[in-house]
Enzyme design. Structure first.
Site, PDB file in Angstrom:
ATOM      1  N   TYR A  79      40.636  31.716  39.319  1.00  0.00           N
ATOM      2  CA  TYR A  79      39.377  32.110  39.946  1.00  0.00           C
ATOM      3  C   TYR A  79      38.423  32.594  38.874  1.00  0.00           C
ATOM      4  O   TYR A  79      38.826  33.371  37.992  1.00  0.00           O
ATOM      5  CB  TYR A  79      39.633  33.225  40.962  1.00  0.00           C
ATOM      6  CG  TYR A  79      38.381  33.734  41.649  1.00  0.00           C
ATOM      7  CD1 TYR A  79      37.663  32.923  42.542  1.00  0.00           C
ATOM      8  CD2 TYR A  79      37.909  35.028  41.420  1.00  0.00           C
ATOM      9  CE1 TYR A  79      36.515  33.384  43.168  1.00  0.00           C
ATOM     10  CE2 TYR A  79      36.758  35.497  42.058  1.00  0.00           C
ATOM     11  CZ  TYR A  79      36.067  34.673  42.933  1.00  0.00           C
ATOM     12  OH  TYR A  79      34.936  35.141  43.549  1.00  0.00           O
ATOM     13  N   ASP A 103      38.637  33.729  30.356  1.00  0.00           N
ATOM     14  CA  ASP A 103      38.075  34.598  31.386  1.00  0.00           C
ATOM     15  C   ASP A 103      38.983  35.825  31.467  1.00  0.00           C
ATOM     16  O   ASP A 103      40.041  35.792  32.093  1.00  0.00           O
ATOM     17  CB  ASP A 103      38.008  33.858  32.724  1.00  0.00           C
ATOM     18  CG  ASP A 103      37.401  34.741  33.821  1.00  0.00           C
ATOM     19  OD1 ASP A 103      37.150  35.945  33.558  1.00  0.00           O
ATOM     20  OD2 ASP A 103      37.189  34.218  34.935  1.00  0.00           O
ATOM     21  N   LYS A 134      35.306  44.100  35.592  1.00  0.00           N
ATOM     22  CA  LYS A 134      36.286  45.064  36.105  1.00  0.00           C
ATOM     23  C   LYS A 134      36.464  46.294  35.191  1.00  0.00           C
ATOM     24  O   LYS A 134      35.680  47.225  35.291  1.00  0.00           O
ATOM     25  CB  LYS A 134      37.593  44.338  36.421  1.00  0.00           C
ATOM     26  CG  LYS A 134      37.308  43.332  37.567  1.00  0.00           C
ATOM     27  CD  LYS A 134      38.457  42.533  38.094  1.00  0.00           C
ATOM     28  CE  LYS A 134      37.980  41.714  39.296  1.00  0.00           C
ATOM     29  NZ  LYS A 134      38.314  40.315  39.280  1.00  0.00           N
TER      30      LYS A 134
HETATM   31  C1  PLP Z   1      37.295  39.178  39.668  1.00  0.00           C
HETATM   32  C2  PLP Z   1      37.208  37.999  38.791  1.00  0.00           C
HETATM   33  C3  PLP Z   1      35.994  37.328  38.568  1.00  0.00           C
HETATM   34  C4  PLP Z   1      34.745  37.640  39.327  1.00  0.00           C
HETATM   35  O1  PLP Z   1      34.278  38.936  39.079  1.00  0.00           O
HETATM   36  P1  PLP Z   1      33.297  39.616  40.159  1.00  0.00           P
HETATM   37  O2  PLP Z   1      32.924  40.904  39.501  1.00  0.00           O
HETATM   38  O3  PLP Z   1      34.083  39.763  41.400  1.00  0.00           O
HETATM   39  O4  PLP Z   1      32.145  38.709  40.331  1.00  0.00           O
HETATM   40  C5  PLP Z   1      35.971  36.331  37.626  1.00  0.00           C
HETATM   41  N1  PLP Z   1      37.071  35.980  36.952  1.00  0.00           N
HETATM   42  C6  PLP Z   1      38.260  36.584  37.142  1.00  0.00           C
HETATM   43  C7  PLP Z   1      39.452  36.180  36.337  1.00  0.00           C
HETATM   44  C8  PLP Z   1      38.365  37.598  38.091  1.00  0.00           C
HETATM   45  O5  PLP Z   1      39.556  38.159  38.327  1.00  0.00           O
END
Ligand code: PLP
Length: 464
Positions: free
Chosen positions: A142, A271, A299
């Protein structure tokens, strides 16, 4: 009716599904969401006064636990100076210096407001830099909800993306190619088909949005070997090493992505919205010893405030406006209150590297113990973990990619979730999410959870 139920009913009238992000819904576990009133340390309290030991941690940011006093004080202090200026600030310079000074291969960084924005912008920068359009992502990874990345990949390796969501035009995903996690051959085939067209490969260096799926390969084996010598549970992660031996030989998955990207002139994007500042202060690059060209964060760097960041090699980042032609902007980007929160949390992690040592050891012991319990009770589950991230899949098949993750019995997870919730343990309301350990979880609290897990499997054994 509980206060949570009452509030959720009101929420459903005015908010789609009653939640502001679908992962918060309890639909797949057959419950109504607990409406949270406050959280401190490892615990959250709902509107009815029920207290839960929390393993979601706001989906990752709360690595120090909730309501850390240093973070709280930094935020209060920043608030007193004004909430936003729409102009340059000292805190954002300090934040950028801290990130560039700690994350390998990040010479420059741009702050944004979410992980979604960070990834979307990193992809734009990679496309601008390479002058190419196509990107490769992995099924089950994701990367936020921007159009081009909401791609599901049907069966096997796809050559053209199919939108995973209504409202995403076909055109937006036609340049998104999907590959299989932990399967280098699936990536190689795409490069062979489009040798000069792939701008970037984006990957979660530890898959953490299909449950937890660590990358296979050399590093897994060496970390399993060190785990065996350190841990009480000599076989923690051993099944991954076995898997690595069977499924893949050299190089490891991440190493292989690195060399394919170098060979074909594509940008490798890690990511690290979950793994950044969680596996360690140098993120997945340091943890696995593999270099990325661009890194996205979120995060943890916001400590609970809405923050994201993307950064990397100078020649790529200098493509970004106002230096270069790749446009990207944000009214509230680098917000001083958000920067204060993130800086406070990152400073603690930087000054006390022993936090990571303990967190990763705690994770190894805790998830290793769950694995042991499953083995002893004969429960047909898989326990995957990497550092303080882990999860239990209700399947007898080793989980190494999206297809194997999907073999998990979600009804069984739902039953387990309800049992744990009734015992005041707050897990993710979905099989396909991680358990997040924080510095605030004590070994005593975790040992109590292990006892509950043992009782749960013993109980099931009797029933079935
Ligand atoms: C949570 C997440 C996102 C998206 O971040 P948001 O702050 O929810 O937009 C993108 N990549 C990874 C790996 C994530 O876990």
């Amino acid at each position: 009716m509980t206060k949570s139920e009452e509030l959720f009913e009101r929420a459903c009238r005015v908010i789609p599904g009653g939640v502001n992000s679908p992962v918060r819904a309890f639909g797949s576990v057959g419950q109504t969401p607990r409406v949270i009133a406050s959280a401190h340390g490892a615990y959250m309290t709902d509107e009815d006064g029920n207290k839960y030991l929390d393993f979601v941690g706001s989906w990752g940011p709360m690595i120090l636990g909730h309501d850390d006093s240093a973070v709280r004080e930094a935020v209060i202090k920043a608030c007193a100076d004004g909430l936003s200026f729409g102009a340059a600030t000292k805190r954002e310079v300090e934040m950028a210096e801290l990130i560039c000074g700690s994350v390998p291969n990040v010479d420059m960084v741009r702050m944004v407001n979410s992980g979604t924005e960070a990834v979307m912008s990193a992809i734009r920068a990679a496309r601008g830099y390479t002058g190419r359009d196509k990107i490769v992502k992995f099924m089950g990874c994701y990367h936020g909800h921007s159009d081009a990345l909401l791609v599901q990949a049907g069966s096997g390796v796809m050559t053209a993306g199919i939108p995973d969501s209504a409202g995403v035009p076909q055109g937006c995903t036609k340049d998104t190619l999907s590959a299989i996690y932990n399967d280098l051959a699936s990536v190689e085939r795409l490069f062979e088909e489009f040798p000069d067209e792939i701008a970037a490969v984006i990957v979660e260096p530890v898959g953490a949005n299909m449950g937890v799926v660590p990358p296979l390969g050399r590093h897994s084996k060496s970390s399993a070997a060190s785990a065996a010598s350190e841990s009480l549970l000599a076989d923690d992660n051993a099944s991954f090493a076995e898997q690595a031996d069977r499924e893949m030989t050299e190089p490891g998955f991440l190493e292989g992505l690195r060399s394919l990207c170098t060979k074909y002139g594509a940008v490798l994007i890690f990511d690290e919205v979950i793994t950044g500042f969680r596996l360690g202060f140098t993120g997945a690059q340091g943890y696995f010893g593999v270099d990325a060209d661009l890194v996205t964060c979120g995060k943890i760097i916001g400590a609970g405030m809405p923050v994201g960041a993307y950064g990397g090699k100078r020649e790529i980042m200098e493509q970004v406006a106002p230096v270069g032609p790749v446009y990207q902007a944000g009214t509230l980007s680098g917000n001083p209150v958000a920067m204060a929160a993130g800086l406070a949390q990152l400073s603690i992690l930087k000054e006390q590297p022993e936090i990571y040592d303990e967190l990763n050891k705690k994770g190894q012991w805790f998830f290793g113990s769950i694995k042991q319990i499953a083995r002893e009770t004969g429960a047909p589950v898989q326990v995957n973990s990497c550092g303080s991230l882990g999860c239990m899949f209700f399947t007898s098949e080793p989980v190494v990619d999206y297809a194997s993750a999907k073999t998990s019995d979600t009804a069984k997870y739902a039953e387990y979730f309800r049992y744990m919730l009734s015992n005041h343990i707050y897990l993710a309301p979905s099989q396909f999410e991680a358990m997040f350990l924080s510095a605030a979880h004590t070994r005593e609290e975790l040992a109590d959870v292990l006892e509950l897990v043992r009782r749960y499997f013993a109980l099931r054994e009797k029933q079935h």
